[in-house]
Design a protein around this motif. Structure first.
Motif, mmCIF file in Angstrom:
data_model
loop_
_atom_site.group_PDB
_atom_site.id
_atom_site.type_symbol
_atom_site.label_atom_id
_atom_site.label_comp_id
_atom_site.label_asym_id
_atom_site.label_seq_id
_atom_site.Cartn_x
_atom_site.Cartn_y
_atom_site.Cartn_z
ATOM 1 N N LEU A 123 -99.942 -76.477 -73.773
ATOM 2 C CA LEU A 123 -99.348 -75.139 -73.835
ATOM 3 C C LEU A 123 -100.447 -74.175 -73.430
ATOM 4 N N ASP A 124 -100.237 -73.495 -72.293
ATOM 5 C CA ASP A 124 -101.277 -72.650 -71.721
ATOM 6 C C ASP A 124 -100.895 -71.176 -71.825
ATOM 7 N N MET A 125 -101.887 -70.329 -71.992
ATOM 8 C CA MET A 125 -101.674 -68.874 -71.941
ATOM 9 C C MET A 125 -102.751 -68.271 -71.061
ATOM 10 N N THR A 141 -98.924 -83.649 -64.628
ATOM 11 C CA THR A 141 -98.831 -83.616 -66.091
ATOM 12 C C THR A 141 -97.637 -82.757 -66.512
ATOM 13 N N ARG A 142 -97.496 -82.576 -67.827
ATOM 14 C CA ARG A 142 -96.408 -81.771 -68.393
ATOM 15 C C ARG A 142 -97.043 -80.513 -69.007
ATOM 16 N N ALA A 143 -96.344 -79.383 -68.957
ATOM 17 C CA ALA A 143 -96.946 -78.157 -69.498
ATOM 18 C C ALA A 143 -95.899 -77.129 -69.879
ATOM 19 N N VAL A 144 -96.259 -76.331 -70.862
ATOM 20 C CA VAL A 144 -95.514 -75.129 -71.196
ATOM 21 C C VAL A 144 -96.424 -73.963 -70.838
ATOM 22 N N LEU A 145 -95.926 -73.051 -70.025
ATOM 23 C CA LEU A 145 -96.756 -71.985 -69.480
ATOM 24 C C LEU A 145 -96.338 -70.648 -70.063
ATOM 25 N N SER A 146 -97.326 -69.865 -70.520
ATOM 26 C CA SER A 146 -96.998 -68.532 -70.994
ATOM 27 C C SER A 146 -97.928 -67.521 -70.337
ATOM 28 N N ARG A 147 -97.344 -66.504 -69.740
ATOM 29 C CA ARG A 147 -98.119 -65.407 -69.164
ATOM 30 C C ARG A 147 -98.652 -64.595 -70.337
ATOM 31 N N GLY A 148 -99.972 -64.503 -70.463
ATOM 32 C CA GLY A 148 -100.561 -63.706 -71.538
ATOM 33 C C GLY A 148 -100.207 -62.236 -71.361
ATOM 34 N N LEU A 149 -99.740 -61.596 -72.429
ATOM 35 C CA LEU A 149 -99.279 -60.210 -72.340
ATOM 36 C C LEU A 149 -100.093 -59.349 -73.294
ATOM 37 N N ILE A 150 -100.847 -58.400 -72.737
ATOM 38 C CA ILE A 150 -101.552 -57.440 -73.589
ATOM 39 C C ILE A 150 -100.824 -56.111 -73.423
ATOM 40 N N LEU A 178 -92.144 -78.753 -66.434
ATOM 41 C CA LEU A 178 -92.629 -77.412 -66.756
ATOM 42 C C LEU A 178 -91.604 -76.649 -67.577
ATOM 43 N N LYS A 179 -92.117 -75.952 -68.594
ATOM 44 C CA LYS A 179 -91.298 -74.994 -69.336
ATOM 45 C C LYS A 179 -92.102 -73.690 -69.419
ATOM 46 N N VAL A 180 -91.409 -72.614 -69.717
ATOM 47 C CA VAL A 180 -92.079 -71.317 -69.793
ATOM 48 C C VAL A 180 -91.777 -70.666 -71.136
ATOM 49 N N MET A 181 -92.780 -70.012 -71.711
ATOM 50 C CA MET A 181 -92.596 -69.199 -72.913
ATOM 51 C C MET A 181 -93.213 -67.831 -72.644
ATOM 52 N N PHE A 182 -92.822 -66.833 -73.420
ATOM 53 C CA PHE A 182 -93.492 -65.535 -73.333
ATOM 54 C C PHE A 182 -94.792 -65.613 -74.134
ATOM 55 N N GLY A 183 -95.831 -64.915 -73.653
ATOM 56 C CA GLY A 183 -97.149 -65.037 -74.295
ATOM 57 C C GLY A 183 -97.762 -63.731 -74.768
ATOM 58 N N PRO A 184 -97.061 -62.963 -75.622
ATOM 59 C CA PRO A 184 -97.708 -61.758 -76.152
ATOM 60 C C PRO A 184 -99.005 -62.168 -76.853
ATOM 61 N N HIS A 185 -100.128 -61.547 -76.461
ATOM 62 C CA HIS A 185 -101.429 -62.061 -76.880
ATOM 63 C C HIS A 185 -101.599 -62.105 -78.397
ATOM 64 N N ALA A 186 -101.360 -60.969 -79.070
ATOM 65 C CA ALA A 186 -101.598 -60.906 -80.522
ATOM 66 C C ALA A 186 -100.978 -59.631 -81.076
ATOM 67 N N ILE A 211 -97.997 -66.931 -79.381
ATOM 68 C CA ILE A 211 -98.796 -65.760 -79.759
ATOM 69 C C ILE A 211 -99.943 -66.161 -80.688
ATOM 70 N N HIS A 212 -101.102 -65.479 -80.563
ATOM 71 C CA HIS A 212 -102.205 -65.666 -81.521
ATOM 72 C C HIS A 212 -101.852 -64.899 -82.799
#
Ligand code: NI
Length: 432
Positions: A123-125, A141-150, A178-186, A211-212
């Motif tokens: 799971l990458d951000m 490989t397999r991955a879940v991708l999240s665009r980091g959002l600040i 591949l799957k995608v998630m939203f990646g609000p940073h914190a 999210i962190h």
């Protein structure tokens, strides 16, 4: 290659007592057909290929539930500093100089390291996630991708749109790899209003959130001052929980926070080495698991670890809990579960993380014919406490062999290392 038979020891991770000392696994196309002792293969199964590895143990591929892959370019660039100077003076200026191509090659380097060390899924951000997606598709490989959002950054709006585009372009790509998630940073880098919009978009598109949460005491103090609440209480009040959410770190939690995480079925990504290196603290893993919360294992980025080796992370996870709680805490099999079965649950994959009929053929073989694996009293203890990256011989994802005899078949490792070296040194020189 459509039908493969593997003959080896098998630790399927389907239960603490299940182990086949002379086992075999039948694989047809991308899925596992059968798992059991020698002779258990269906009578009509005629393999195109047999992997005869009697001194290897086959296990599910490891799952890294929280990382920032392209940060391999910052490996050992800045260490042994307090958190804030490390971020402000070193990490962020370096990242500002990274181009899309740098992110592609940094991710490719991470994927080479992951394949070498037995990690089939991450799971990458990060940013420029289309580059990350292309690197993963190539690596196999397999991955879940999240665009980091600040949300508080000038590009907060553009990043949110990029994440929406990423879902539309890559969610389900690569035959579901591949799957995608939203990646609000914190919660301290995104406003409440921004987080509500992220949640609305994630719900509209039917994807999860990564999210962190509650990583440092500074974060706890900031949220307390700003909202009078803990990070978990604040996110719950905003309505961010309730769908598929992966909360990374969760080091500093109150009993009420843990109650909320359990009630909302939030999954936790535990990053013990990063938490130790940055002096963040020890996450209450035993209590989280006791409350039925799903906990996966992550490495975090290579700048706070400094490697992506989940075998090392398992050992650290167990030893840290033993130091903090008592020596019976987090036994070997449980920490193996965190890196496999629980990792798959954390990322929302229903058919990976175990070796069982009908599951995806995502697996690794570990070479146990080495001095550090004798005598063989306990294979789970060997894998959790003894094994390291260099012991992985074979990797398969979706029934496709990605590494054989430690040779990666999908990426040019030499080229990737050279590109990473040149690009990282160029950025460092620009900053001098
Ligand atoms: Ni992180």
């Amino acid at each position: 290659m459509s039908k493969i038979l593997i003959k080896a020891m098998v630790l399927p991770m389907t239960g603490p007592d299940v182990f086949y000392s002379r086992g075999e696994i039948c694989i047809e196309e991308d899925r596992i057909l059968s798992v059991g002792e020698e002779g258990s293969a269906p009578g009509n199964f005629v393999p195109d290929r047999i992997l005869n590895l009697p001194n290897d143990v086959v296990m599910p591929g490891l799952i890294n539930t929280h990382t920032h892959a392209a940060m391999t370019l910052l490996r050992s660039y800045a260490d042994d500093l307090p958190l804030m100077p490390w971020l402000h003076d070193k990490v962020w200026p370096f990242e500002d100089k990274m181009t899309e191509q740098d992110i592609y090659w940094g991710t490719a380097l991470a994927l080479c390291e992951m394949i070498h060390s037995g990690t089939t899924t991450m799971l990458d951000m990060y940013a420029s996630m289309d580059q990350v997606a292309e690197a993963v598709l190539q690596a196999g490989t397999r991955a879940v991708l999240s665009r980091g959002l600040i949300g508080n950054a000038p590009n907060g709006e553009r990043a949110l749109q990029e994440c929406i585009d990423l879902v539309q372009q890559y969610h389900g790509a690569g035959g579901g790899r591949l799957k995608v998630m939203f990646g609000p940073h914190a919660p301290y880098t995104c406003s409440g209003e921004y987080l509500r919009r992220v949640k609305a978009e994630a719900d509209r598109l039917g994807v999860g959130i990564h999210i962190h949460v509650a990583e440092t005491l500074d974060e706890i103090a900031m949220l307390k001052e700003q909202y009078g609440k803990t990070p978990v209480e604040w996110l719950d009040e905003l309505g961010l929980f309730g769908g598929h959410v992966v909360a990374a770190h969760c080091v500093h939690l109150t009993p009420n926070d843990m109650e909320i995480l359990a009630r909302r079925h939030v999954c936790v990504a535990h990053n013990p080495e990063s938490n130790m290196k940055l002096n963040s603290g020890t996450a209450p893993i035993i209590e989280l698991r006791h409350r039925g919360i799903v906990v996966g294992l992550g490495t975090d980025g290579a700048s706070s670890n400094n490697n992506l080796d989940l075998f090392g992370e398992m050992r650290s996870a167990a030893f840290q809990q033993k130091l903090q709680v008592d020596s019976t805490a987090l036994p070997a099999y449980q920490v193996l579960e965190m890196a496999t079965v629980n990792g798959a649950q954390t990322l929302g994959f229903e058919d990976v993380g175990m070796l069982a009929p009908g599951f995806k053929a995502d697996l690794i073989t570990v070479d146990l014919d080495q001095p550090h694996f004798y005598p063989r009293f306990s294979i789970p203890a060997h894998l959790a406490y003894v094994a390291h990256a260099g012991d992985v011989r074979t990797m398969m994802v979706d029934g496709r062999i990605l590494m054989e005899e430690r040779k990666i078949l999908t990426l040019d490792v030499h080229r990737v290392c050279q590109e990473a070296e040149t690009r990282a040194k160029r950025i460092a020189a620009e900053l001098n």
